[in-house]
Design an enzyme around this catalytic site. Structure first.
Site, PDB file in Angstrom:
ATOM      1  N   SER A   7      -6.259  -8.347   8.864  1.00 11.90           N
ATOM      2  CA  SER A   7      -5.780  -7.027   8.924  1.00 11.90           C
ATOM      3  C   SER A   7      -5.076  -6.777  10.090  1.00 11.90           C
ATOM      4  O   SER A   7      -5.721  -7.068  11.120  1.00 11.90           O
ATOM      5  CB  SER A   7      -6.724  -6.166   8.349  1.00 11.90           C
ATOM      6  OG  SER A   7      -6.469  -4.818   8.616  1.00 11.90           O
ATOM      7  N   ASP A  53       0.668  -1.337  -0.020  1.00 10.40           N
ATOM      8  CA  ASP A  53       0.006   0.041   0.151  1.00 10.40           C
ATOM      9  C   ASP A  53       0.792   1.211  -0.066  1.00 10.40           C
ATOM     10  O   ASP A  53       0.684   2.115  -0.872  1.00 10.40           O
ATOM     11  CB  ASP A  53      -0.775  -0.087   1.171  1.00 10.40           C
ATOM     12  CG  ASP A  53      -2.193  -0.998   1.338  1.00 10.40           C
ATOM     13  OD1 ASP A  53      -2.376  -1.487  -0.065  1.00 10.40           O
ATOM     14  OD2 ASP A  53      -2.591  -1.309   2.139  1.00 10.40           O
ATOM     15  N   ASP A 104      -8.046   4.935  12.384  1.00 10.39           N
ATOM     16  CA  ASP A 104      -6.899   5.458  12.343  1.00 10.39           C
ATOM     17  C   ASP A 104      -6.710   6.794  11.545  1.00 10.39           C
ATOM     18  O   ASP A 104      -5.955   7.688  12.004  1.00 10.39           O
ATOM     19  CB  ASP A 104      -5.963   4.385  11.633  1.00 10.39           C
ATOM     20  CG  ASP A 104      -5.749   3.068  12.920  1.00 10.39           C
ATOM     21  OD1 ASP A 104      -5.858   3.668  13.988  1.00 10.39           O
ATOM     22  OD2 ASP A 104      -5.325   2.038  12.562  1.00 10.39           O
ATOM     23  N   ARG A 129      -1.029   6.010  17.493  1.00  6.44           N
ATOM     24  CA  ARG A 129      -1.242   7.027  16.263  1.00  6.44           C
ATOM     25  C   ARG A 129      -0.568   8.416  16.491  1.00  6.44           C
ATOM     26  O   ARG A 129       0.200   8.982  15.805  1.00  6.44           O
ATOM     27  CB  ARG A 129      -2.668   6.947  15.926  1.00  6.44           C
ATOM     28  CG  ARG A 129      -2.956   5.341  15.328  1.00  6.44           C
ATOM     29  CD  ARG A 129      -2.113   4.783  14.520  1.00  6.44           C
ATOM     30  NE  ARG A 129      -2.732   3.823  13.638  1.00  6.44           N
ATOM     31  CZ  ARG A 129      -1.779   2.965  13.091  1.00  6.44           C
ATOM     32  NH1 ARG A 129      -0.531   2.775  13.246  1.00  6.44           N
ATOM     33  NH2 ARG A 129      -2.400   1.880  12.552  1.00  6.44           N
TER      34      ARG A 129
END
Lengths: 409, 409, 409, 409
Positions: B178, B15, B124, B95
């Site tokens: 994931s 990605d 996120d 994050r």
């Protein structure tokens, strides 16, 4: 003229037996004993003979197990009411139920007082007495352990007193933990537990089950269904709540589930240390929580959590018969309408391992949750959402930047 | 004139690799990659070559593990911040730390934008972007997955796009969950987990440890000490926080601890289902909680619990860099001054079994707690306490009795 | 085949009139207008002609004033729901009521969409749309002001557009505040209010009453009664809730009561500044609060306060048709059973001055409160109470003293 | 060997004067009097002679007004701590300050006990004693009014007792309200106030100001500035906090501001009715609140409100010297960093009418708030926001529709 009557919460043990002659001698009461059964699983045969022999004029044996399960336990389960992270309120929920029954008997007998054997350091005196005050504020409450006229300061003194009043009964030797048991749980205090530095001696202590280490090596699956927040079946078999708790106690006890070691804060201001076994209750509450995960929305869950904590405090403090408990219960009930569905677990050596949950009212949507774009979700919406959701932060940061810039000029 | 720069949060995966040429082609940016290491335990060798080969002009590898542990994890541990009963906030706490580092690099490089590869359905994107907005409101944020100019809708399309831009790299086949991993935890979503009715395939899924069933038959004792709410030693050995978490991960993973299966409510409005492994974190939080049991008073515990729940929401929603998070943290820090002492546990097949706690600041008093009357406690005090504690109930009940009496006249 | 229908929330003003031809032209809809009357006190004569003339195929005029008062206002009054200390939620409570009526008409007409004229910066779009989504998730929602196909960016453009579609109507010149009015309140935004540094021009601004300075020099007494939390009489005259609010509006407006100047936080992330007039509502809520002072116990009051704040947020955010609002309302209703009695006030130049409260369910006891010792109160009880109430502090202080002593050795 | 010493909180009034000989006679103490000045504005001249004449061996007059304002009042103002909607905690905040000073004198004098004259029915005994317990758990506390050895049950008996001990002093006749006064407020209880049905006789009762009806017909403007939550200037003149409160008392008293008539719930379980005058405090708190409106974000405001309510309870209950009060104060302080700016009011007959607020840290943005589309706001963002904000409602409604459809099949 006949004597005034007192209703005594009677267990058949040394303490409450010695209270019978003491009440007669000290207050000249006619003593009506009442043993309230909340599923403590004790032998009640012979209790009547014992009470009458000790000077009581009557013994009531009242089984409130179903009432306890449906009207005291279930509201707390539905609220997920847990005191100080760990205590599932086993004793706290039972006391008001017992108080209500004592008041009922007192009214029936036209008694003027109620007597209980709870000590002056614990929470139970508060729970009994607040219950009685709320339901029958005119009744006198007698708590011998706090009464100046009570002179017995040891088990030996109590036995002596009984003998002196011609009561010759066998009493178990008390070298064990101080315990309270009902269908929901058993609590243990005393002995090595009095030092929080000590590891509990679980082999010696446990009553309702085994430790995880002694539990079977084979896991066991369990399926439960709920309707509107109330458990209905276990492994496909429909049962009333009390029987569901009995069955869960058996399963949980076998698999070492629901043992809690806690230092808690009593209402009367000191910390105490205890071990609780709540094998079935622990499973029941986890099952209910798991179903709610699927069915309740985020906002409701968050506020309900605060309400549950609040209810735990209220119940712990003995404030069952209050407008606040009623109002919190009304809140919780309102959220249970759609808590319907099936939960599956694997029980294994102290663990309750989730194995799948379903509900017709599930708010989980696979198309929405999946990271593949679905019908109902347009990724561009997130753009707008974040812009507005983050707007206050951004406005603030810009203002601060601007101020700094001006300041540096 | 030189090109404008963008800082890309880079992992080396397909990605974020495909994003490099896309940013250059679409926005004509100079792409500065930045890989922020929060202890995810991935191989970072060769990452620089990969980034440069794919068209980036530079790669920063920034290890913020200690910062993450001390400034993000510890405040949440001290607050006992748990989202929706179960989630220990592993991704949520990381994050903002990553966002702060990206902003730092952007400032250093005079970049005009930051780009991240988070999807448009998850939390996120919010956490990254709120962090960036709060720290650098002037920077542009690019989220390719929400960008109309991003046309790749599958891994194959991304690989095609890379090839078309002369990027020939091996990419792992994506037939797995994931996942998000850092020193604190790993999360798993997707595959069978997308149906809450399905039991997770733990043998396939677990990364940081084993299931309780696969854990050793022998329990293992563990002793930790804390000073002012911060863990200091494990089994007598002094370590920094990051190393304590590493060590606890090893122990917890080995004994099947900290596996959570949850249906949670995302900020963007849908429920999602995931499994989290937080082996060390689960032990650390339980150890901290256990010490607080001894040291915090009842009132503080009750309000701190609400604050912890609130902090969990704030952190989950990505609102780390806000006055509210700071204020809650100030509250919590104020309570940690005396959270000092030693806790002992037995780890066994998914269980963390308390084995004794001590603290110089313990508020537990054996003389007070014991049911033998002690110096500091006069049983008569309980009488007065209950009278006043129960006064509102009694006044109310008397008023109601009176009204009823009048009514029946 | 007949055209699809849209239900348009219609006021007769320029904005919603221009929407009629726009809906027809842009979406080819058959436009059903619906004007929902919440007691805004506007002239509705001629509205039908106006709607039909502008191209609508039908106009519904629906009076929901009683529904609004009984099912939206009263639950909020009982909860004492006030947003950010000051805002009595006048607009927030009305929107879901209007949404419910629009959905009802849409169902009756088999419409496929609902259209409203709220702007893209305010809270009302959220309140309308969340109401519609909750009651009729299948209906399409059209918000022209957020619609790319809407090209009119000024009143002049709208007038032009109307003329071009052969709609020749007189429209009031808009050089005034932006307002929303219903039976409960009127809000004012815009003009000088856009700068929080500016004092409002009350002479120009006020609609429902006068400023305190313009109010009569003579105070006026007012007596109200409540039954179970619902107002029943004013000055001895029995009225339905809507009429009570009407009467209180008259009295409050006359005496300069209920004018609020606030900078509030909108849901969409920015602060806005407004002036609200809620003359009757301010009196009603104060009267209700005053009665609760006598009737509710301390614990209930404290938790109810939190619930009221929470409800205010929920309602402000447009989340009326949610399980959380229902649950909070269930909590509040449960507390209202005994909120029965009489309250008396003196109204004088912006002040609501209490002049005596009585209730059969009053928990106030003169014997108890008075500093003369009474039957029900033994001063010695206070001794015991304080000892236990202060026990945690004392234990802590002793521990600290001891530690210090050891440290100084 | 010299006698043991007791420190007596001394006011010079009949009650505390009679306590001097009683302490000597009953406990054989050497009596050290201590009069703590919190700005109550009483004549202290001659107090020393009076104390010594009555048998005290020493009198301390300690002025803690600045300490009271800065360390007790300001944290509560910043928290917006209001008890049960109305009470600004005037007495509650002063008691711990007084207790701290009494303990300080006791340490200096090596006293073994502290004596106060608070009654056994009120909150003050709790506040004094919890303060002393927390700061000096080893000191004995003597509360004559709860002491069995105290035999005087009326003012006449006290006067008799004084005379019998050769104390011949003039004492004011006590036919007035029971009052407590300090710089922040004055409280009134007793007489007609004992019946909540009675309107207070304000002409007779008020001390610090006049009623709105007696206030001037001319309004008066007032400008204040704050820095980091602390008031700095009034009408441009810089003053310390105590002087600001003095000035505000003068202004507020003149304009009939800050008179509250309340039925409140005491800690000891009964309701009591009182009137409070807090003229300056009411203005100060409103000014502070108004500035926060501009400066605090929505999330912080909401949680801070809960914290303020909690602090009010804690302070009301006398739990000042506790970890919880410290933690809440840490939360609040953290929010005050940017509460800097200017507020303007018009004072008029009981009303505090806002007349403009400004702050360099204002989060209000006119471009954002205005209904004209601005730079920072794209109306399309609202679309996305509402879609996700309303997603849980919509998903739920769709699920319910679907279930109903299936059910109707």
């Amino acid at each position: 003229m006949s004597k005034e009557k007192v209703v005594l919460a009677y267990s058949g043990g040394l303490d409450t037996t010695a209270i019978i002659p003491w009440l007669k001698e000290t207050y000249n009461y006619d003593v009506i004993c009442c043993c309230v059964d909340c599923g403590q699983g004790e032998e009640l045969d012979g209790l009547e003979e014992r009470a009458l022999y000790s000077g009581a004029s009557k013994l009531y044996i009242e089984d409130i197990t179903d009432d306890f399960c449906e009207n005291y336990i279930m509201p707390c389960v539905q609220a997920d009411a847990v005191y100080e992270n760990k205590y599932l309120l086993g004793t706290s929920m039972a006391r008001p139920g017992i108080a209500a029954k004592l008041v009922e008997i007192a009214r029936k007998e036209n008694a003027v007082a109620i007597c209980h054997g709870a000590t002056g350091k614990g929470n139970d005196q508060i729970r009994f007495e607040l219950g009685i005050k709320a339901l029958a504020p005119d009744l006198k409450i007698i708590a011998p352990w706090r009464d100046d006229k009570w002179q017995m300061d040891s088990r030996d003194a109590e036995i002596e007193y009984c003998k002196a009043h011609d009561i010759h009964l066998p009493f178990s030797v008390d070298n064990s933990y101080s315990r309270d048991r009902n269908l929901w749980h058993i609590s243990h205090e005393g002995l090595e537990l009095e030092d929080p530095a000590c590891e509990p001696n679980y082999d010696h202590l446990l009553v309702l089950g085994v430790s995880p280490e002694k539990a079977p090596d084979e896991p066991e699956y369990l399926t439960m269904t709920f309707e509107a927040g109330v458990p209905k079946t276990i492994n496909g078999e429909e049962m009333k709540v009390a029987d569901i708790i009995r069955k869960l106690n058996e399963l949980g006890g076998k698999h070492g589930i629901g043992i809690v070691d806690i230092v808690e804060n009593r209402v009367v201001g000191m910390k105490s240390r205890g071990v609780y076994e709540t094998p079935g209750g622990t499973i029941l509450m986890e099952a209910h929580r798991q179903l709610e995960e699927l069915v309740l929305d985020r906002d409701t869950m968050a506020v309900k959590k605060d309400m549950g904590n609040k209810l735990a405090q209220v119940v712990y403090e003995g404030k069952w018969f209050t407008p606040l408990r009623e109002a919190i219960q009304a809140f919780v009930e309102s959220t249970q309408k759609y808590v319907t569905g099936e939960v599956k677990f694997k029980l294994y050596k102290g663990n309750i391992i989730k194995a799948g949950t379903t509900s017709p009212y599930s708010l989980y949507s696979e198309t929405l949750a999946s990271f593949t774009t679905g019908d109902q979700y347009d990724h561009h919406d997130a753009e707008g959402f974040i812009t507005l959701f983050g707007l206050p932060l951004k406005v603030r940061a810009m203002r601060m930047q601007e101020l700094e810039k001006n300041h540096n000029k």
